[in-house]
Design a protein around this motif. Structure first.
Motif, PDB file in Angstrom:
ATOM      1  N   GLU A 184      24.797  -5.211 -48.321  1.00  0.00           N
ATOM      2  CA  GLU A 184      25.177  -3.895 -48.826  1.00  0.00           C
ATOM      3  C   GLU A 184      23.999  -2.932 -48.806  1.00  0.00           C
ATOM      4  O   GLU A 184      24.156  -1.745 -48.490  1.00  0.00           O
ATOM      5  N   LEU A 185      22.795  -3.423 -49.116  1.00  0.00           N
ATOM      6  CA  LEU A 185      21.617  -2.563 -49.074  1.00  0.00           C
ATOM      7  C   LEU A 185      21.268  -2.185 -47.638  1.00  0.00           C
ATOM      8  O   LEU A 185      20.961  -1.029 -47.344  1.00  0.00           O
ATOM      9  N   ARG A 186      21.340  -3.147 -46.744  1.00  0.00           N
ATOM     10  CA  ARG A 186      21.011  -2.863 -45.343  1.00  0.00           C
ATOM     11  C   ARG A 186      22.044  -1.934 -44.706  1.00  0.00           C
ATOM     12  O   ARG A 186      21.703  -1.057 -43.903  1.00  0.00           O
ATOM     13  N   ASP A 187      23.303  -2.117 -45.071  1.00  0.00           N
ATOM     14  CA  ASP A 187      24.329  -1.207 -44.569  1.00  0.00           C
ATOM     15  C   ASP A 187      24.101   0.218 -45.072  1.00  0.00           C
ATOM     16  O   ASP A 187      24.356   1.193 -44.351  1.00  0.00           O
ATOM     17  N   ALA A 188      23.625   0.334 -46.304  1.00  0.00           N
ATOM     18  CA  ALA A 188      23.359   1.661 -46.863  1.00  0.00           C
ATOM     19  C   ALA A 188      22.245   2.364 -46.094  1.00  0.00           C
ATOM     20  O   ALA A 188      22.316   3.569 -45.825  1.00  0.00           O
ATOM     21  N   GLN A 246      23.728   3.334 -42.752  1.00  0.00           N
ATOM     22  CA  GLN A 246      24.667   4.446 -42.906  1.00  0.00           C
ATOM     23  C   GLN A 246      23.924   5.780 -42.938  1.00  0.00           C
ATOM     24  O   GLN A 246      24.316   6.742 -42.270  1.00  0.00           O
ATOM     25  N   ALA A 247      22.829   5.821 -43.718  1.00  0.00           N
ATOM     26  CA  ALA A 247      22.070   7.066 -43.814  1.00  0.00           C
ATOM     27  C   ALA A 247      21.496   7.456 -42.450  1.00  0.00           C
ATOM     28  O   ALA A 247      21.544   8.631 -42.046  1.00  0.00           O
ATOM     29  N   LEU A 248      20.984   6.473 -41.727  1.00  0.00           N
ATOM     30  CA  LEU A 248      20.453   6.762 -40.392  1.00  0.00           C
ATOM     31  C   LEU A 248      21.550   7.239 -39.446  1.00  0.00           C
ATOM     32  O   LEU A 248      21.375   8.206 -38.691  1.00  0.00           O
ATOM     33  N   ASP A 249      22.704   6.561 -39.491  1.00  0.00           N
ATOM     34  CA  ASP A 249      23.812   6.923 -38.609  1.00  0.00           C
ATOM     35  C   ASP A 249      24.333   8.327 -38.901  1.00  0.00           C
ATOM     36  O   ASP A 249      24.855   9.001 -38.004  1.00  0.00           O
ATOM     37  N   GLU A 250      24.198   8.755 -40.150  1.00  0.00           N
ATOM     38  CA  GLU A 250      24.666  10.088 -40.530  1.00  0.00           C
ATOM     39  C   GLU A 250      23.629  11.162 -40.232  1.00  0.00           C
ATOM     40  O   GLU A 250      23.849  12.339 -40.533  1.00  0.00           O
ATOM     41  N   GLY A 251      22.498  10.742 -39.656  1.00  0.00           N
ATOM     42  CA  GLY A 251      21.525  11.711 -39.159  1.00  0.00           C
ATOM     43  C   GLY A 251      20.609  12.314 -40.204  1.00  0.00           C
ATOM     44  O   GLY A 251      20.100  13.430 -40.006  1.00  0.00           O
ATOM     45  N   VAL A 252      20.352  11.615 -41.292  1.00  0.00           N
ATOM     46  CA  VAL A 252      19.481  12.179 -42.323  1.00  0.00           C
ATOM     47  C   VAL A 252      18.049  12.285 -41.810  1.00  0.00           C
ATOM     48  O   VAL A 252      17.627  11.573 -40.902  1.00  0.00           O
ATOM     49  N   GLY A 253      17.286  13.173 -42.438  1.00  0.00           N
ATOM     50  CA  GLY A 253      15.861  13.257 -42.157  1.00  0.00           C
ATOM     51  C   GLY A 253      15.113  12.146 -42.869  1.00  0.00           C
ATOM     52  O   GLY A 253      15.680  11.390 -43.670  1.00  0.00           O
ATOM     53  N   PHE A 254      13.831  12.053 -42.600  1.00  0.00           N
ATOM     54  CA  PHE A 254      13.035  10.989 -43.200  1.00  0.00           C
ATOM     55  C   PHE A 254      12.421  11.400 -44.536  1.00  0.00           C
ATOM     56  O   PHE A 254      11.717  10.620 -45.168  1.00  0.00           O
ATOM     57  N   SER A 255      12.682  12.623 -44.953  1.00  0.00           N
ATOM     58  CA  SER A 255      12.322  13.059 -46.298  1.00  0.00           C
ATOM     59  C   SER A 255      13.334  14.111 -46.729  1.00  0.00           C
ATOM     60  O   SER A 255      14.076  14.652 -45.908  1.00  0.00           O
ATOM     61  N   THR A 308      12.658   9.774 -49.523  1.00  0.00           N
ATOM     62  CA  THR A 308      13.550   9.694 -48.372  1.00  0.00           C
ATOM     63  C   THR A 308      14.997   9.449 -48.791  1.00  0.00           C
ATOM     64  O   THR A 308      15.253   8.596 -49.660  1.00  0.00           O
ATOM     65  N   PRO A 309      15.950  10.162 -48.189  1.00  0.00           N
ATOM     66  CA  PRO A 309      17.362   9.907 -48.499  1.00  0.00           C
ATOM     67  C   PRO A 309      17.797   8.502 -48.085  1.00  0.00           C
ATOM     68  O   PRO A 309      18.766   7.977 -48.641  1.00  0.00           O
ATOM     69  N   ILE A 310      17.090   7.894 -47.146  1.00  0.00           N
ATOM     70  CA  ILE A 310      17.396   6.502 -46.780  1.00  0.00           C
ATOM     71  C   ILE A 310      17.150   5.597 -47.984  1.00  0.00           C
ATOM     72  O   ILE A 310      17.995   4.779 -48.358  1.00  0.00           O
ATOM     73  N   SER A 311      15.978   5.756 -48.614  1.00  0.00           N
ATOM     74  CA  SER A 311      15.670   4.958 -49.798  1.00  0.00           C
ATOM     75  C   SER A 311      16.634   5.265 -50.936  1.00  0.00           C
ATOM     76  O   SER A 311      17.053   4.365 -51.673  1.00  0.00           O
ATOM     77  N   ALA A 312      16.974   6.537 -51.103  1.00  0.00           N
ATOM     78  CA  ALA A 312      17.906   6.901 -52.171  1.00  0.00           C
ATOM     79  C   ALA A 312      19.250   6.206 -51.978  1.00  0.00           C
ATOM     80  O   ALA A 312      19.848   5.694 -52.936  1.00  0.00           O
ATOM     81  N   ASN A 313      19.733   6.158 -50.745  1.00  0.00           N
ATOM     82  CA  ASN A 313      21.023   5.522 -50.477  1.00  0.00           C
ATOM     83  C   ASN A 313      20.954   4.016 -50.702  1.00  0.00           C
ATOM     84  O   ASN A 313      21.895   3.403 -51.234  1.00  0.00           O
ATOM     85  N   VAL A 314      19.830   3.418 -50.301  1.00  0.00           N
ATOM     86  CA  VAL A 314      19.640   1.982 -50.541  1.00  0.00           C
ATOM     87  C   VAL A 314      19.601   1.695 -52.042  1.00  0.00           C
ATOM     88  O   VAL A 314      20.218   0.727 -52.525  1.00  0.00           O
ATOM     89  N   CYS A 315      18.888   2.512 -52.800  1.00  0.00           N
ATOM     90  CA  CYS A 315      18.793   2.287 -54.241  1.00  0.00           C
ATOM     91  C   CYS A 315      20.137   2.461 -54.938  1.00  0.00           C
ATOM     92  O   CYS A 315      20.462   1.720 -55.877  1.00  0.00           O
ATOM     93  N   ALA A 316      20.928   3.427 -54.480  1.00  0.00           N
ATOM     94  CA  ALA A 316      22.274   3.592 -55.044  1.00  0.00           C
ATOM     95  C   ALA A 316      23.098   2.335 -54.804  1.00  0.00           C
ATOM     96  O   ALA A 316      23.803   1.853 -55.704  1.00  0.00           O
ATOM     97  N   ALA A 317      22.990   1.773 -53.601  1.00  0.00           N
ATOM     98  CA  ALA A 317      23.719   0.541 -53.289  1.00  0.00           C
ATOM     99  C   ALA A 317      23.224  -0.622 -54.140  1.00  0.00           C
ATOM    100  O   ALA A 317      24.022  -1.446 -54.605  1.00  0.00           O
TER     101      ALA A 317
END
Length: 372
Positions: A46-50, A53-62, A260-269
């Motif tokens: 679930e964390l890795r998918d999160a 997901q953020a990368l696939d949705e095109g988020v920036g790295f900060s 990073t929104p990637i980390s934020a999404n992982v932490c939410a998961a």
């Protein structure tokens, strides 16, 4: 610190993996008892998918713009909502690093205190942030309610104290007696500020940390890193809407990129997963207690704590380094720690993770016994 104590066993080695019971050192698999990713979620789907997901949705790295400029970011909104749900508060603010817990906490508590009382071995992030408040600072003896009471007697009648402490101290895993502190604070209209970095996700029936364990959530300001038990990156301050807005507006938080929104999404998961699987918190506590009892059975003095930190001293620096090296030669990596309050000889510190098996715990005990 002399050259011998500064030298680390891993100097010059390449590390991969970690965050679980398995660590690769120079490409070789080791049984791992180092680090702080207590719930072993590093490889959780679930964390890795999160992250993906953020990368696939095109988020920036900060984060594109900080909160103060208006607008909102769905990834940061999600982690803050999940943190508030997990810790049972009105709101939360996501921080790019656990080192900002002190700054956020002091800002949140600003109207509620006049003097700071710091445990003498409090984490550096709390000490450094306290110095920036321009409020009077006093130190009290480590984990001593008696020493705290003596400091209270020195206060002016109108001074409201803020007692500042780790929720679990990193080296030994010891908890501060927050119930005793709270009993002293209530008549003075005082408050607590607790850094739950090594207790959040492990201590307490719901994993909310030491304030939950002692039932003092009503008078506590709380910050929690998400890079330890939750295996993410960043941290949160959790509290009332009013307190969270003060934390969000303080200059160290406002003046920093949110992360990073990637980390934020992982932490939410991670927060969602742990809230739905609280048995994981109980499991890691039970495994750590099993290891403590096994080590006591071979004659070691191991401090009692409801955390997943298991530590002991044996002899001097050279004796403990020899234990670490013996285990390393057997394919087991443990820390010979020289961190806060470890003493001149250091401490052998073992982190128990949720994926450690009893077979693995028994193995490390056998090798330690041979090394003594």
């Amino acid at each position: 610190m002399n050259q011998e104590t500064a030298r680390q066993l891993l100097d010059g080695h390449e590390l991969r993996g970690g965050g679980t019971s398995e660590l690769f050192i120079d490409g070789e698999r080791f049984l791992n008892f180092s680090g702080c990713n207590y719930l072993a979620l590093t490889n959780n789907r679930e964390l890795r998918d999160a992250a993906q997901q953020a990368l696939d949705e095109g988020v920036g790295f900060s984060r594109y713009l900080v909160h103060a400029y208006g607008g909102h970011d769905p990834y940061f909104d999600a982690v803050e909502k999940e943190a508030a749900k997990f810790f049972g508060t009105e709101a939360a603010v996501y921080l790019p690093s656990g080192y900002m817990i002190g700054a956020a906490g002091f800002a949140a508590a600003a109207p509620e205190y006049d003097v700071i009382l710091l445990d003498e071995t409090a984490h550096w992030c709390l000490v450094d942030a306290a110095k920036l408040t321009e409020k009077p600072i006093r130190y009290f003896a480590h984990r001593s309610a008696m020493a705290l009471a003596e400091e209270f007697e020195k206060l002016a009648p109108d001074q409201r104290p803020l007692v500042v402490t780790d929720g679990a101290f990193a080296t030994l895993g010891a908890l501060p007696p927050l119930d005793e502190y709270a009993a002293l604070l209530r008549p003075l209209n005082g408050r607590l500020l607790v850094d739950e970095s090594h207790s959040g996700g492990v201590v307490g029936e719901s994993g909310r940390g030491t304030v939950e364990h002692f039932g003092v959530e009503d008078i506590a300001h709380v910050g929690v890193t998400l890079s330890k038990a939750f295996c993410g990156q960043g941290a949160v301050y959790v509290g009332s809407l009013e307190c969270v807005e003060r934390a969000r507006a303080c200059t160290p938080v406002r003046g920093s990129n949110s992360g990073t929104p990637i980390s934020a999404n992982v932490c939410a998961a991670a927060l969602r997963f742990v809230r739905a699987n609280l048995s994981l918190c109980a499991k890691v506590r039970e495994s750590a207690e099993y290891l403590r009892n096994r080590l006591r059975g071979i004659g070691l003095d191991v401090p009692e704590t409801p955390t997943s930190i298991v530590s002991f001293s044996h002899g001097d620096f050279s004796d403990m380094r020899a234990i670490q090296e013996r285990l390393f030669d057997k394919g087991i990596y443990v820390l010979h720690s020289n961190y806060i309050a470890s003493g001149p000889g250091g401490i052998i510190r073992l982190s128990v993770f949720a994926d450690h098996s009893k077979k693995q715990l028994d193995w490390v005990v056998r090798e330690i016994q041979t090394a003594l």
